[in-house]
Design an enzyme around this catalytic site. Structure first.
Site, mmCIF file in Angstrom:
data_model
loop_
_atom_site.group_PDB
_atom_site.id
_atom_site.type_symbol
_atom_site.label_atom_id
_atom_site.label_comp_id
_atom_site.label_asym_id
_atom_site.label_seq_id
_atom_site.Cartn_x
_atom_site.Cartn_y
_atom_site.Cartn_z
ATOM 1 N N CYS A 235 0.799 -1.241 0.000
ATOM 2 C CA CYS A 235 0.000 0.000 0.000
ATOM 3 C C CYS A 235 0.825 1.281 0.000
ATOM 4 O O CYS A 235 0.689 2.102 -0.911
ATOM 5 C CB CYS A 235 -0.950 -0.012 1.190
ATOM 6 S SG CYS A 235 -2.006 -1.464 1.170
ATOM 7 N N LYS B 138 5.731 -6.863 7.374
ATOM 8 C CA LYS B 138 5.498 -6.522 8.776
ATOM 9 C C LYS B 138 5.001 -7.793 9.472
ATOM 10 O O LYS B 138 4.679 -8.778 8.772
ATOM 11 C CB LYS B 138 4.490 -5.377 8.908
ATOM 12 C CG LYS B 138 3.088 -5.738 8.471
ATOM 13 C CD LYS B 138 2.140 -4.618 8.816
ATOM 14 C CE LYS B 138 0.712 -5.005 8.546
ATOM 15 N NZ LYS B 138 -0.239 -3.976 8.882
#
Ligand code: UGA
Length: 436
Positions: free
Chosen positions: A263, A325
């Protein structure tokens, strides 16, 4: 209500499953028939905590179904949510081909009034242009409204984010669409209304601006960390001191290897290209991007300063974490993957461990010959010279110090500033990081 979702990626699937869980009757469509077959058996193509459980429950109750058939998805839905991807062209501009295909298919299949919400992240003006495209292909005189409803869920906590939203942005000026939106999102507005109605264009821009601002916070801290690193300031203390000011806020001020994922990098590029389309210069966004793309090189420099290139050639190393992440198997634009690609040329062997993302990592790095993928993070640790911690999975926060002491060069590079420096150093480990 009867809701159809087009696209079964992160956004579409989470939206569909969460709507089904609160009692809407949901039909999810995707053109990938293998994916649809698997989804009908509750097999999810990616890792997202909590999603499988609610999907199974909704499938058992017949609250959700999956199809490749547009006629089925267009059978009297109260609303249709378009959740397909908007990948970038080389120029950074979002490629709208998937949305355009969806809009044409919907126009040819729809035979009742409904509202089409665009959830995909799209440049300002896209919803209006998709409405024009839709009308070109629509044969009937049906009254179909278009609205914008960007999504703010985070991978790894997507289900919770969807069910407890900070805000639900709906871009529409139509009172009728506003009422329909309130009904659709009723269950998520229990304590207070979280819906903010805006114009379609503002709604589209809110999504880009929000992601770009979060990325700006990260790059800002990474830039401050560079100065802190060349003085004796500690970036952890700087973060706490800054974050205590409610105008700044403490979230998203963690400096480290930089941001990745599907993103932030894509949305920054998309927003930059929107500025350029209007002959405007996005100075801040360009700087955010520059800081982020050079951040991992500071860590590489620390490595090259500690070990000469000639020595590295004979060294093996461990890398912990490859997902962009924690709590996801998504490795798209992961900084860890960048590090591995870069270091693979300079070292003898890289031992790689990630709790969930190894399968995707293996596929992505199939061209590299000197990688060994581990099921256990400590396997062969004695053969390695140093360890790089690249993703802050919870299981890395308190490593077994005895095992780290067996690293040949007793060196740990902490790319996420999470390890206890004092503890490691008092155990004889050479701890490298930025600005702590
Ligand atoms: C991001 C936004 O946070 C969501 O609100 C948005 O809906 C989503 O993009 C999207 O557009 O679909 P996501 O990409 O899942 O969500 O990941 P984030 O949690 O935002 O993290 C992005 C990157 O920033 C990660 O690489 C993370 O490690 C890094 N990061 C985050 C930092 O380096 N420092 C921080 O302080 C926080």
């Amino acid at each position: 209500m009867k809701i159809s979702i087009i696209g079964t990626g992160y956004v579409g699937l989470v939206t569909g499953a969460c709507f089904a869980e609160i009692g809407h009757s949901v039909t999810c469509l995707d053109i990938d028939s293998t994916r649809i077959r698997k989804l009908n058996n509750a097999s999810i193509p990616f890792y997202e905590p909590g999603l499988e459980r609610i999907l199974k429950k909704s499938l058992e109750k017949n609250q959700i179904k999956f199809t490749t058939n547009y006629s089925l998805a267009c059978k009297n839905p109260d609303a249709i949510f378009v959740c397909v991807g908007t990948p970038s062209y080389k120029s950074g501009k979002p490629n709208l081909k998937f949305i355009k295909n969806v809009i044409k298919s919907l126009a040819l299949a729809i035979n009742s009034e409904t509202v089409i919400f665009l959830k995909s992240t799209v440049p300002v003006g896209t919803t209006a242009s998709m409405e024009r495209l839709f009308k070109k292909y629509l044969k009937s005189k049906l009254d179909i409204a278009f609205a914008s409803n960007p999504e703010f869920l985070k991978e790894g906590s997507a289900v919770n984010d969807f069910k407890s939203p900070d805000r639900i942005i709906v871009g529409t000026k139509s009172k009728k669409v506003q009422e329909i939106s309130k009904n659709i999102f009723h269950a998520f507005n229990h304590q207070r209304s979280r819906i903010l109605f805006t114009s379609i264009e503002s709604s589209e821009l809110i999504k880009y601006a929000a992601n770009s601002f979060l990325a700006t916070k990260i790059s800002f801290m990474n830039e401050i960390a560079r100065l802190a690193d060349s003085t004796s300031a500690n970036i952890d203390d700087v973060r706490k001191g800054m974050g205590a000011d409610p105008r700044i806020g403490s979230a998203f001020l963690y400096s480290g290897l930089g941001y990745g994922g599907s993103c932030f990098p894509k949305d920054i590029d998309g927003l930059i290209s929107s500025f350029k389309d209007k002959n405007l210069h996005p100075s801040i966004l360009e700087a955010v991007k520059t800081v982020n793309s050079s951040q991992h090189k500071l860590y590489l420099k620390k490595i090259y300063d500690a070990f000469s290139k000639a020595k590295l050639k004979n060294m093996s190393i461990h890398i912990w974490g490859t997902s962009f992440k924690p709590e996801t198997d998504d490795i798209r634009d992961s900084i860890s993957i960048k590090l591995i690609r870069s270091l693979s040329k300079d070292v003898k062997k890289i031992f790689i461990y990630d709790p969930i993302a190894l399968k995707n990592t293996k596929n992505e790095l199939i061209d590299l010959q000197n990688l060994v993928f581990l099921r256990d993070k400590y396997t062969n640790i004695k053969q390695s010279n140093f360890l790089i911690l690249a993703t802050e999975w919870k299981e890395f926060w308190d490593p077994d110090i005895k095992k780290l002491q067996s690293l040949k060069s007793k060196t740990v590079i902490d790319g996420r500033n999470i390890l206890n420096r004092k503890h490691l150093e008092s155990s004889g480990i050479n701890y490298l990081c930025i600005a702590r």
